[in-house]
Design a protein around this motif. Structure first.
Motif, PDB file in Angstrom:
ATOM      1  N   LEU A   1      25.432  29.044   1.804  1.00  0.00           N
ATOM      2  CA  LEU A   1      25.488  27.751   2.470  1.00  0.00           C
ATOM      3  C   LEU A   1      24.580  26.781   1.742  1.00  0.00           C
ATOM      4  CD1 LEU A   1      23.311  27.627   5.693  1.00  0.00           C
ATOM      5  CD2 LEU A   1      23.163  29.490   4.054  1.00  0.00           C
TER       6      LEU A   1
ATOM      7  N   TRP B   1      18.990  19.864   4.686  1.00  0.00           N
ATOM      8  CA  TRP B   1      19.972  19.866   5.765  1.00  0.00           C
ATOM      9  C   TRP B   1      19.499  20.730   6.932  1.00  0.00           C
ATOM     10  CZ3 TRP B   1      25.647  20.088   3.570  1.00  0.00           C
ATOM     11  CH2 TRP B   1      25.882  18.913   2.849  1.00  0.00           C
ATOM     12  N   GLY B   2      18.214  20.907   7.029  1.00  0.00           N
ATOM     13  CA  GLY B   2      17.625  21.699   8.095  1.00  0.00           C
ATOM     14  C   GLY B   2      16.161  21.900   7.775  1.00  0.00           C
TER      15      GLY B   2
ATOM     16  N   THR C   1      31.643  28.276  10.590  1.00  0.00           N
ATOM     17  CA  THR C   1      30.849  27.055  10.615  1.00  0.00           C
ATOM     18  C   THR C   1      29.679  27.283  11.556  1.00  0.00           C
ATOM     19  OG1 THR C   1      32.759  25.644  10.149  1.00  0.00           O
ATOM     20  CG2 THR C   1      30.826  24.591  11.104  1.00  0.00           C
ATOM     21  N   LEU C   2      28.481  27.206  11.012  1.00  0.00           N
ATOM     22  CA  LEU C   2      27.269  27.456  11.796  1.00  0.00           C
ATOM     23  C   LEU C   2      26.888  26.189  12.557  1.00  0.00           C
ATOM     24  CD1 LEU C   2      25.209  29.261   9.006  1.00  0.00           C
ATOM     25  CD2 LEU C   2      26.431  30.349  10.904  1.00  0.00           C
TER      26      LEU C   2
ATOM     27  N   SER D   1      21.139  27.007  14.024  1.00  0.00           N
ATOM     28  CA  SER D   1      21.363  28.404  13.626  1.00  0.00           C
ATOM     29  C   SER D   1      20.279  28.840  12.647  1.00  0.00           C
ATOM     30  CB  SER D   1      22.730  28.566  12.961  1.00  0.00           C
ATOM     31  OG  SER D   1      23.766  28.233  13.846  1.00  0.00           O
ATOM     32  N   GLU D   2      19.744  30.041  12.843  1.00  0.00           N
ATOM     33  CA  GLU D   2      18.753  30.591  11.936  1.00  0.00           C
ATOM     34  C   GLU D   2      19.429  31.510  10.926  1.00  0.00           C
ATOM     35  OE1 GLU D   2      15.342  32.387  13.635  1.00  0.00           O
ATOM     36  OE2 GLU D   2      14.631  30.535  14.563  1.00  0.00           O
TER      37      GLU D   2
ATOM     38  N   GLY E   1      21.604  24.255   1.679  1.00  0.00           N
ATOM     39  CA  GLY E   1      20.410  23.974   2.459  1.00  0.00           C
ATOM     40  C   GLY E   1      19.775  22.638   2.131  1.00  0.00           C
TER      41      GLY E   1
ATOM     42  N   ALA F   1      24.382  23.529  14.701  1.00  0.00           N
ATOM     43  CA  ALA F   1      22.995  23.099  14.538  1.00  0.00           C
ATOM     44  C   ALA F   1      22.067  24.073  15.250  1.00  0.00           C
ATOM     45  CB  ALA F   1      22.822  21.688  15.101  1.00  0.00           C
TER      46      ALA F   1
ATOM     47  N   THR G   1      19.504  25.437  10.506  1.00  0.00           N
ATOM     48  CA  THR G   1      20.437  24.353  10.226  1.00  0.00           C
ATOM     49  C   THR G   1      20.126  23.126  11.078  1.00  0.00           C
ATOM     50  OG1 THR G   1      22.025  25.202  11.843  1.00  0.00           O
ATOM     51  CG2 THR G   1      22.262  25.957   9.579  1.00  0.00           C
TER      52      THR G   1
ATOM     53  N   ILE H   1      26.980  23.458   9.503  1.00  0.00           N
ATOM     54  CA  ILE H   1      27.079  23.742   8.069  1.00  0.00           C
ATOM     55  C   ILE H   1      28.034  24.905   7.865  1.00  0.00           C
ATOM     56  CG2 ILE H   1      25.830  24.490   5.997  1.00  0.00           C
ATOM     57  CD1 ILE H   1      23.348  23.196   7.043  1.00  0.00           C
TER      58      ILE H   1
END
Length: 314
Positions: free
Chosen positions: A301, A310-311, A267-268, A272-273, A303, A270, A248, A252
């Motif tokens: 989610l 978004w990542g 909510t993950l 996060s894998e 992407g 920034a 991320t 997200i």
């Protein structure tokens, strides 16, 4: 017609034994699969296996609905269908029932739910209580249901197999009547079919004769990188199997379904894998990723939106 007694089973009946089912002496059962978009009955296999060993030879399945709008109904229908296939290998033409027992459930959303089941190849059932029946437009629902199951208990609910038809609910289209919550004193709901259709819908199911399987279905052809697996869900989104990792780029939301109306799991932050196994593009250009989870229910989610990721993808 020959009226038949049947039972419905959820986690509350997990302690029933094979001998208990033999004492109940029923040939049909309706088993709870799921509720809302965050609960799957953990005793599905045990309930099916023990009841089949005790004499049940035809199964149907139900979902306890908690939706109050059409979007939620779509998500819950998908959850029901996906878990029915994954957990108990439910076959096409099986009777799949909506349990509608909450206030504020719109008729339009009931229709959306039942239509999703029918579009997925299942026979459809609608269950509610006599006290809630007036809140639904039964005439509007009728074209979308193959089986109508109504609960209405006498003041003193009988525990035997001889329901007092002086208390039969006066409603149209009833195929089965749930008349007791304590059949033979075993704390299990007892119902009786009252139409030929009520019997036929059960018996025509591909899960009749005890053929419901405790093992998830396996694809006949294993996908390869050159032949990715694709499928279309009840929302009309086409999914493509792809295994990878998404990192991320910012915060997200991880959701229970691939819509912005679906409930948020977390909510993950920034960085996060997220390991994903499929992707799909919705009608406004969002690319959704499907995250397999240990509880058997996938997370989703966004992407990418349009051409903007978004990542990063690994």
């Amino acid at each position: 017609m020959a009226r038949e007694i049947f039972v419905d089973l959820s986690s509350f009946q997990k302690d029933l034994t094979v001998d208990d089912y033999k004492k109940l002496g029923v040939k049909k059962a309706i088993v709870k699969i799921s509720e809302s978009t965050n609960y799957v009955n953990p005793y599905i296999h045990d309930l099916v296996d023990k009841s089949a060993a005790g004499g049940v030879n035809a199964f149907a399945f139900y979902h306890f609905g908690r939706f109050t709008n059409d979007a939620q109904a779509v998500n819950e229908a998908k959850y029901f269908i996906d878990n029915s296939k994954a957990k108990i290998n439910v076959k096409p033409k099986t009777l799949m029932i909506l349990d509608a027992e909450i206030n504020g459930m719109p008729t339009s959303s009931v229709i959306v739910f039942l239509k999703a089941l029918r579009d997925a190849g299942f026979r459809t059932g609608f269950y509610t209580g006599k006290n809630l029946l007036a809140s639904f437009d039964l005439e509007a629902i009728k074209p979308y249901m193959d089986f109508f199951w109504l609960a209405s208990y006498p003041t003193v609910a009988p525990a035997d197999k001889n329901p007092d038809f002086n208390y039969f609910p006066s409603a149209k289209y009833v195929d089965a009547w749930q008349y007791t919550d304590n059949l033979l004193g075993m704390k299990v709901d007892g119902s009786i079919t009252v139409t030929d259709n009520g019997n036929d819908v059960f018996n025509a199911s591909d899960n009749a004769n005890g053929s419901a399987s405790s093992q998830p279905s396996k694809p006949s052809i294993k996908p390869t990188p050159a032949q990715p697996k694709t499928w279309t869900d009840v929302q009309g989104m086409t999914w493509h199997e792809e295994h990878g990792t998404f990192v991320t780029g910012g915060a997200i939301n991880l959701r229970w379904g691939a819509t912005t109306q679906s409930a948020i799991i977390t909510t993950l932050p920034a960085g996060s894998e997220v390991k994903y196994n499929a992707w799909a593009r919705d009608t406004v250009g969002r690319v959704w990723l499907q995250q397999p989870r240990s509880n058997g229910h996938d997370g989703y989610l966004v992407g990418r939106v349009g051409t903007e990721a978004w990542g990063t993808f690994k």
